[in-house]
Enzyme design. Structure first.
Site, PDB file in Angstrom:
ATOM      1  N   HIS A  90      23.997   5.416  37.300  1.00  0.00           N
ATOM      2  CA  HIS A  90      23.847   6.149  36.212  1.00  0.00           C
ATOM      3  C   HIS A  90      25.250   6.170  35.576  1.00  0.00           C
ATOM      4  O   HIS A  90      26.359   5.780  36.112  1.00  0.00           O
ATOM      5  CB  HIS A  90      23.429   7.826  36.358  1.00  0.00           C
ATOM      6  CG  HIS A  90      24.331   8.676  37.099  1.00  0.00           C
ATOM      7  ND1 HIS A  90      24.200   9.672  37.694  1.00  0.00           N
ATOM      8  CD2 HIS A  90      25.357   8.293  38.034  1.00  0.00           C
ATOM      9  CE1 HIS A  90      24.752  10.405  38.143  1.00  0.00           C
ATOM     10  NE2 HIS A  90      25.950   9.315  38.496  1.00  0.00           N
ATOM     11  N   CYS A 138      32.930   9.962  36.030  1.00  0.00           N
ATOM     12  CA  CYS A 138      31.331   9.829  35.929  1.00  0.00           C
ATOM     13  C   CYS A 138      30.671   9.222  34.712  1.00  0.00           C
ATOM     14  O   CYS A 138      29.651   8.776  34.536  1.00  0.00           O
ATOM     15  CB  CYS A 138      30.696  11.160  36.302  1.00  0.00           C
ATOM     16  SG  CYS A 138      31.081  11.811  37.827  1.00  0.00           S
ATOM     17  N   HIS A 151      28.009   3.656  37.495  1.00  0.00           N
ATOM     18  CA  HIS A 151      28.135   3.902  38.869  1.00  0.00           C
ATOM     19  C   HIS A 151      27.067   4.169  39.658  1.00  0.00           C
ATOM     20  O   HIS A 151      25.883   4.678  38.892  1.00  0.00           O
ATOM     21  CB  HIS A 151      29.470   4.542  39.141  1.00  0.00           C
ATOM     22  CG  HIS A 151      29.003   6.108  39.024  1.00  0.00           C
ATOM     23  ND1 HIS A 151      29.130   6.637  37.816  1.00  0.00           N
ATOM     24  CD2 HIS A 151      28.628   6.912  39.440  1.00  0.00           C
ATOM     25  CE1 HIS A 151      28.630   8.027  37.704  1.00  0.00           C
ATOM     26  NE2 HIS A 151      28.330   8.128  38.837  1.00  0.00           N
ATOM     27  N   HIS A 156      24.886   5.757  43.242  1.00  0.00           N
ATOM     28  CA  HIS A 156      24.913   6.800  44.417  1.00  0.00           C
ATOM     29  C   HIS A 156      23.802   6.328  45.248  1.00  0.00           C
ATOM     30  O   HIS A 156      22.666   5.908  45.042  1.00  0.00           O
ATOM     31  CB  HIS A 156      24.523   8.318  43.992  1.00  0.00           C
ATOM     32  CG  HIS A 156      25.896   8.750  43.109  1.00  0.00           C
ATOM     33  ND1 HIS A 156      27.027   9.072  43.818  1.00  0.00           N
ATOM     34  CD2 HIS A 156      25.884   8.753  42.010  1.00  0.00           C
ATOM     35  CE1 HIS A 156      27.827   9.691  42.479  1.00  0.00           C
ATOM     36  NE2 HIS A 156      27.126   9.562  41.473  1.00  0.00           N
ATOM     37  N   ASP A 187      14.253   4.068  42.729  1.00  0.00           N
ATOM     38  CA  ASP A 187      15.125   3.301  43.818  1.00  0.00           C
ATOM     39  C   ASP A 187      15.453   1.986  43.095  1.00  0.00           C
ATOM     40  O   ASP A 187      14.599   1.307  42.416  1.00  0.00           O
ATOM     41  CB  ASP A 187      14.166   2.964  45.024  1.00  0.00           C
ATOM     42  CG  ASP A 187      15.150   2.420  46.077  1.00  0.00           C
ATOM     43  OD1 ASP A 187      16.469   2.774  46.135  1.00  0.00           O
ATOM     44  OD2 ASP A 187      14.566   1.457  46.825  1.00  0.00           O
ATOM     45  N   HIS A 188      16.892   1.620  43.277  1.00  0.00           N
ATOM     46  CA  HIS A 188      17.235   0.459  42.522  1.00  0.00           C
ATOM     47  C   HIS A 188      17.276   0.431  41.074  1.00  0.00           C
ATOM     48  O   HIS A 188      17.298  -0.517  40.283  1.00  0.00           O
ATOM     49  CB  HIS A 188      16.913  -0.859  43.341  1.00  0.00           C
ATOM     50  CG  HIS A 188      17.403  -1.174  44.496  1.00  0.00           C
ATOM     51  ND1 HIS A 188      16.891  -0.378  45.737  1.00  0.00           N
ATOM     52  CD2 HIS A 188      18.193  -2.110  45.159  1.00  0.00           C
ATOM     53  CE1 HIS A 188      17.449  -0.767  46.684  1.00  0.00           C
ATOM     54  NE2 HIS A 188      18.435  -2.059  46.455  1.00  0.00           N
ATOM     55  N   GLU A 236      23.602  13.780  46.409  1.00  0.00           N
ATOM     56  CA  GLU A 236      24.113  12.863  45.902  1.00  0.00           C
ATOM     57  C   GLU A 236      25.240  11.979  46.158  1.00  0.00           C
ATOM     58  O   GLU A 236      25.392  10.941  46.032  1.00  0.00           O
ATOM     59  CB  GLU A 236      24.642  13.519  44.209  1.00  0.00           C
ATOM     60  CG  GLU A 236      25.027  12.089  43.192  1.00  0.00           C
ATOM     61  CD  GLU A 236      25.528  12.701  41.839  1.00  0.00           C
ATOM     62  OE1 GLU A 236      24.697  12.356  41.066  1.00  0.00           O
ATOM     63  OE2 GLU A 236      26.685  13.230  41.723  1.00  0.00           O
TER      64      GLU A 236
HETATM   65 NI    NI Z   1      27.608   9.659  39.626  1.00  0.00          NI
END
Ligand code: NI
Length: 137
Positions: free
Chosen positions: A16, A35, A41, A43, A81-82, A126
């Site tokens: 995100h 962020c 980036h 998580h 996911d992914h 997260e």
């Molecule tokens: Ni983040």
């Protein structure tokens, strides 16, 4: 019958960028720091799904945990996911993809799907250092 809460843990990873397109670049940098990286980036998220209900005398279960896993995977995990939360996930469209907004979106999708139990809490990690809790209020 006793009211019991039971939790199933699911994991997914996603990318995100946390920013508000209505704000200037400088304001986004000030609010969101790294962020706000334009090149994304990621998580490794952990979602704890807690449901509660009466223990069924026939099965001894509140809900079949296999059913709970399947519904959470079908309704949430396969869509997350992914994926890129900003670009790929329709139910996150138009929202800033913070953990707070993500847990609320997950609740709205999952809450109607866990009968005969009732969704009691979602805890979304997260990072290993922080999580958010949501109980539908
Ligand atoms: Ni983040």
């Amino acid at each position: 019958m006793p009211l019991v809460a039971i939790t199933r843990i699911l994991r997914f990873n996603a990318a995100h960028r946390v920013y508000n397109p209505a704000l200037s670049d400088a304001e986004n940098d000030r609010l969101f720091g790294k962020c706000n990286n334009p090149n994304w980036h990621g998580h490794n998220y952990t979602l704890e799904v807690t449901v509660e209900g009466e223990v069924d005398p026939k099965t001894g279960y509140v809900i079949d945990l296999g059913d709970l896993k399947r519904v959470a995977e079908r309704e949430l995990i396969v869509h997350l996911d992914h994926k890129n939360l900003n670009l790929d996930v329709p139910f996150m469209s138009g929202t800033i993809p913070t953990t707070e907004n993500l847990v609320v979106a997950c609740w709205r999708i999952l809450a109607p799907k866990v009968a005969p139990a009732r969704l009691a809490k979602l805890r979304l990690w997260e990072t290993e250092n922080h999580y958010v809790d949501y109980e539908g209020r």
